[in-house]
Write an enzyme that holds these catalytic residues in place. Structure first.
Site, PDB file in Angstrom:
ATOM      1  N   THR A  96      29.976  34.564  58.538  1.00 56.31           N
ATOM      2  CA  THR A  96      28.960  35.608  58.391  1.00 56.31           C
ATOM      3  C   THR A  96      29.632  36.776  57.673  1.00 56.31           C
ATOM      4  O   THR A  96      30.495  37.446  58.225  1.00 56.31           O
ATOM      5  CB  THR A  96      28.414  36.058  59.758  1.00 56.31           C
ATOM      6  OG1 THR A  96      27.742  34.961  60.376  1.00 56.31           O
ATOM      7  CG2 THR A  96      27.429  37.208  59.596  1.00 56.31           C
ATOM      8  N   LYS A 171      20.806  35.533  57.448  1.00 53.53           N
ATOM      9  CA  LYS A 171      21.552  35.726  58.695  1.00 53.53           C
ATOM     10  C   LYS A 171      21.414  37.161  59.182  1.00 53.53           C
ATOM     11  O   LYS A 171      21.361  37.417  60.395  1.00 53.53           O
ATOM     12  CB  LYS A 171      23.029  35.379  58.486  1.00 53.53           C
ATOM     13  CG  LYS A 171      23.912  35.542  59.735  1.00 53.53           C
ATOM     14  CD  LYS A 171      23.475  34.654  60.889  1.00 53.53           C
ATOM     15  CE  LYS A 171      24.311  34.865  62.147  1.00 53.53           C
ATOM     16  NZ  LYS A 171      25.690  34.344  62.029  1.00 53.53           N
ATOM     17  N   LYS A 239      30.103  43.960  63.625  1.00 53.47           N
ATOM     18  CA  LYS A 239      30.446  43.627  62.238  1.00 53.47           C
ATOM     19  C   LYS A 239      29.193  43.190  61.495  1.00 53.47           C
ATOM     20  O   LYS A 239      28.909  43.656  60.384  1.00 53.47           O
ATOM     21  CB  LYS A 239      31.486  42.510  62.211  1.00 53.47           C
ATOM     22  CG  LYS A 239      31.899  42.063  60.812  1.00 53.47           C
ATOM     23  CD  LYS A 239      32.428  40.634  60.802  1.00 53.47           C
ATOM     24  CE  LYS A 239      31.304  39.625  60.966  1.00 53.47           C
ATOM     25  NZ  LYS A 239      31.690  38.225  60.714  1.00 53.47           N
TER      26      LYS A 239
END
Length: 291
Positions: A96, A171, A239
């Site tokens: 990711t 995502k 993050k």
């Protein structure tokens, strides 16, 4: 097929294992060599001391590491995989990361005659171990068609969303939705306790209705038990939400709830909960009761 897998963390270790069990010839690389040795002992295959050596003879190179800097190092660094990959080989990044990095890698791969797919996953450690991940991909149809049968080794669903970078953007949508859902679930449980309700009974019935979600079905009971030592860590969620908020600045999207929940996660980090599961948002509310 001859495959490589770069990065053997809690996700990569079992994902690479599924490839080996699927009958593929797998060479792995991990920054900590002992982890690679353990993987070989568990699944067979081989390991290499650098990404460059691991990727040299593979038809598809998979990666799943920590973030943008880690991906750049294993793909484009001094011993990066892209420099040893033969023309026509495909690099699939399950990390990711930012959409900007995905576009950069796609450009670098194209210059070398390589294929590229950004392919972040959803489903967590359990999904990786059980081979039931959901994969959102960015790239071209031809490259996706070549890779899709291999992805079935550890995915229950894999869909090409659009051009390079679109997998990462999808995502981000996933993480935005999760952030709001978990905060709502935490507040519902918190409210139910203050109202003197049997919250377990409440969850069992509303989970059959419109309020139902994966988070409610899989995390409400552990949240009520104060168990937050599993699943997707807050450090990683922050993050990811950082990518969401940065991208929103570029595209003009308004993310007020996401920004607020990100602040709540920052508070949990200051409480020492950086490695707690994202469902620990309830712990923040309960901590406020003690003040």
């Amino acid at each position: 097929m001859k495959l490589s897998f770069l990065g053997l963390g809690v996700m990569g270790f079992p994902m690479a294992g599924h490839l080996a069990r699927g009958g593929h010839e797998v060479c792995v690389y991990n920054r900590t060599a002992a982890k690679a040795e353990k993987w070989v002992e568990t699944y067979g295959g081989t390991s290499a001391p650098t990404p460059k050596e691991a990727a040299a003879n593979s038809e598809i190179v998979f990666a799943c590491v920590g973030g943008d800097d880690d991906v750049r190092e294993i793909a484009l660094g001094e011993n990066g995989a892209l420099d040893s990959m033969k023309k026509g080989t495909i690099f699939v990044d399950h990390t990711t990361a930012s959409a900007r990095l995905a576009r950069e890698l796609n450009e670098q791969a194209s210059k070398r005659g390589l294929g590229f797919l950004d392919a972040p996953v959803s489903g967590g450690q359990a999904g990786a171990e059980n081979g039931t991940l959901t994969i959102m991909l960015g790239g071209d149809d031809k490259t996706f068609t070549k890779v899709e049968p291999v992805l079935q080794c550890y995915a229950q669903a894999a869909r090409l969303i659009g051009e390079a970078g679109c997998g990462q953007l999808a995502k981000m949508v996933n993480q935005i939705c999760i952030a709001g859902l978990v905060q709502g679930l935490a507040e519902g449980i918190h409210f139910g306790k203050h109202a003197g309700l049997d919250v377990d009974a409440v969850m069992s019935v509303i989970d059959k209705g419109a309020a139902s979600s994966w988070q409610m079905s899989n995390r409400s009971s552990t949240m009520m038990e104060g168990k937050f030592d599993f699943g997707f860590a807050i450090d990683w969620m922050r993050k990811d939400l950082g990518f969401c908020l940065d991208e929103a600045k570029r595209n003009g999207a308004s993310l007020p709830v996401t920004a607020l929940v990100d602040q709540f996660y920052a508070e949990l980090q200051s409480m020492g909960g950086g490695r707690w599961d994202t469902s620990a948002l309830l712990a923040r509310l309960e901590a406020s009761d003690k003040k």
